[in-house]
Scaffold this active site. Structure first.
Site, short mmCIF file in Angstrom:
data_model
loop_
_atom_site.label_atom_id
_atom_site.label_comp_id
_atom_site.label_asym_id
_atom_site.label_seq_id
_atom_site.Cartn_x
_atom_site.Cartn_y
_atom_site.Cartn_z
N SER A 144 0.88 -1.16 0.00
CA SER A 144 0.00 0.00 0.00
C SER A 144 0.92 1.21 0.00
O SER A 144 1.65 1.42 0.95
CB SER A 144 -0.85 -0.03 1.26
OG SER A 144 -1.52 1.18 1.38
N ARG A 145 0.90 1.96 -1.11
CA ARG A 145 1.92 3.00 -1.24
C ARG A 145 1.60 4.26 -0.45
O ARG A 145 2.50 5.03 -0.17
CB ARG A 145 2.13 3.34 -2.71
CG ARG A 145 2.72 2.18 -3.46
CD ARG A 145 3.22 2.52 -4.82
NE ARG A 145 3.45 1.27 -5.52
CZ ARG A 145 2.62 0.75 -6.39
NH1 ARG A 145 1.52 1.38 -6.72
NH2 ARG A 145 2.87 -0.41 -6.95
N VAL A 146 0.33 4.51 -0.15
CA VAL A 146 0.06 5.74 0.61
C VAL A 146 -0.61 5.46 1.95
O VAL A 146 -0.69 6.33 2.80
CB VAL A 146 -0.84 6.71 -0.19
CG1 VAL A 146 -0.12 7.27 -1.38
CG2 VAL A 146 -2.13 6.05 -0.61
#
Ligand code: ATP
Ligand code: MG
Length: 511
Positions: A366-368
């Site tokens: 999950s990049r953010v």
């Protein structure tokens, strides 16, 4: 009369006839069907038609302009086209395709044009919104920093999702992709999040089941279902996700939080390919049209979190993509992976061996979301991914060797317990407090001596004891985002009491 004069008169007569004819039809506004087939009509005329404009045919059917060529217009037809014939007249409407939006859509099942298909009567909405809208500007957005709880331990702890994020759910067929999305919708109960489930190219029977489940878990009242089933013409399947997004945007612009599930975009890509091949656009890689990336990026860019000046609403998107034999490097999966802010990869081997939800912690990211994760969850789940990675590595290694040293054995037994704790049944999303306690105790090694097949019995006893006798522990986590030292001691005491009577506990086999 000479031959030449004769010819001149004849050509004059023909010219006059042509002039009369063109004067009669206003080819700017009106057109004539030249050919028709498979939901696509080729039209002569309609010179003023714009891309995406709604075109009306004599018999109350509609279509959307998809191709504008030098001497013809390609129109994708919505609905049955058996009554449209060659030579029929059609007109511009000067409108783009729009869907009704508003609160009366809640708990309803609608088609891609926003018309009800649940037999519960008409939807009385006076507000409409075009299905294609530009995505909000960068300056109108703000950072993703509020969590969207899925209620699934493995996700909330390792791959947290934030409001306004686009997180892809990807995996082979029958690996629990839809299950994760539906559990997330069920978990939004009482959390002020409006949900939209957009089903793309699925069987109507699966949708009926989903509607039933949402009703059963009291989640239908805050959910809209947009359904373009496999039986519908490809133009309907194509516009369904855009229509669902427009329905959601209405609430986002009112400052509300919206969650949209697109189930699934692989079928959407196929519908688009079908439609454009029929329109004779040139095929590119895997016969998909050249703008296949763009149709998904412009869809998913519309999900975001608006800043305070724009009301602070958000759309969180959970697009689903099906892979073939776990190949995430295929064309459509890589496209969508690069558009989204992370992916939950579901592993079919894990799913088949009973590790459900089958989230592969190595390939999921999950990049953010980590800036949106709650403080307490971040604390307790700090080394979780590392422990799982160690476990998987040691597991491969232990297959070769016979004598394992103590620390390897310890990593293996801890990892097995950890995986057991992360197993979760369908339709049972947990509260943040329950998730935190479960992860906390396993991370502290408090379950390490418990046989794997008794782990879920222990967890169940623990949660019922806390809810019945020490509810302040859960309350403290939910409200103050902390487990005090006193609470930690209390939890340890409960666990030791449970462990003391371990042989009296019956095994709960999760699956
Ligand atoms: P498809 O590719 O057909 O869309 P899918 O990947 O969406 O499949 P699901 O339909 O969600 O998969 O799940 C497949 C089956 O696995 C269903 O019968 C579902 O009930 C079961 N299942 C999914 N998740 C779980 C779970 N956590 N626990 C137990 N069973 C599960
Ligand atoms: Mg599914």
């Amino acid at each position: 009369m000479s031959e030449e004069q004769n010819l001149n008169t004849l050509s004059q007569i023909i010219k006059d006839e042509i002039d009369k004819y063109t004067n009669k039809i206003d080819t700017f506004e009106v057109g004539q069907v030249v050919s028709i087939g498979d939901c696509i009509a080729t039209i002569y005329g309609l010179e003023g038609a714009m891309n995406g404009e709604l075109i009306s045919f004599n018999n109350d059917s509609y279509g959307m302009v998809m191709n504008i060529e030098e001497d013809s217009i390609g129109v994708a037809l919505f609905g049955e086209n058996i009554s449209i014939k060659e030579g029929d007249i059609c007109k511009r409407t000067h409108k783009v395709v729009s869907v009704p939006v508003g609160d009366s859509l809640l708990s309803r099942v609608v088609n891609a044009l926003g018309q009800p298909i649940d037999g519960l009567g008409p939807i009385q909405e006076k507000k409409f919104r075009p299905v294609e809208m530009p995505a909000p500007q960068i300056m109108d957005r703000q950072k993703v920093d509020q969590p969207l709880q899925t209620g699934i331990k493995a996700i909330d702890s390792m791959i947290p999702i934030g409001k306004g994020q686009r997180e892809l759910i990807i995996g082979d067929r029958q690996t629990g992709k839809t299950a994760i999305a539906i559990d997330t919708i069920i978990n939004q109960k009482g959390k002020n999040v409006i949900c939209i489930y957009c089903s793309i190219g699925q069987k109507n029977s699966s949708i009926a089941q989903i509607v039933d489940k949402l009703k059963k878990y009291d989640a239908l009242k805050y959910t809209v279902i947009v359904n373009a089933s496999a039986a519908e013409p490809s133009p309907m399947v194509y516009i369904a996700p855009y229509a669902a997004t427009s329905i959601g945007e209405y609430w986002m612009h009112q400052g509300k939080d919206v969650l949209i599930v697109y189930d699934d975009l692989s079928k959407h890509a196929v519908a688009y390919r079908t439609m454009l091949l029929l329109l004779r656009r040139s095929p590119g890689r895997e016969a998909y049209p050249g703008d296949i990336f763009y149709i998904h990026s412009r869809l998913l860019e519309r999900s975001c979190r608006l800043n305070k000046e724009n009301g602070g609403g958000s759309i969180t998107a959970l697009p689903i993509v099906e892979t073939q034999a776990g190949d995430i490097s295929a064309y459509i999966p890589t496209n969508i992976i690069s558009i989204t802010d992370g992916q939950l990869f579901l592993n079919s081997d894990m799913f088949n061996s009973g590790q459900r939800p089958a989230i592969d912690s190595g390939l999921s990211v999950s990049r953010v979301g980590s800036s949106a994760q709650t403080k307490i969850m971040k604390q307790v789940s700090k080394n979780l991914r590392m422990a799982l990675a160690n476990y998987n590595e040691m597991l491969d290694f232990s297959r070769f060797g016979s004598d394992l040293d103590k620390s390897t054995q310890q990593i293996l037994s801890h990892g097995a317990i950890l995986l057991e704790v992360l197993k979760q049944k369908q339709y049972m999303p947990l509260s943040l407090a329950q998730e935190v306690v479960d992860i906390y105790i396993v991370q502290q090694g408090l379950l390490d001596e418990v046989p794997v097949n008794k782990v879920h019995s222990v967890l169940k006893l623990l949660s019922s004891t806390i809810s019945a006798t020490y509810p302040y522990i859960y309350k403290n986590i939910e409200e103050n985002m902390e487990i005090s030292n006193q609470d930690k001691n209390q939890i340890e005491n409960i666990i030791s009491t449970i462990k003391a009577g371990l042989n009296k506990i019956t095994n709960i086999n999760q699956f």
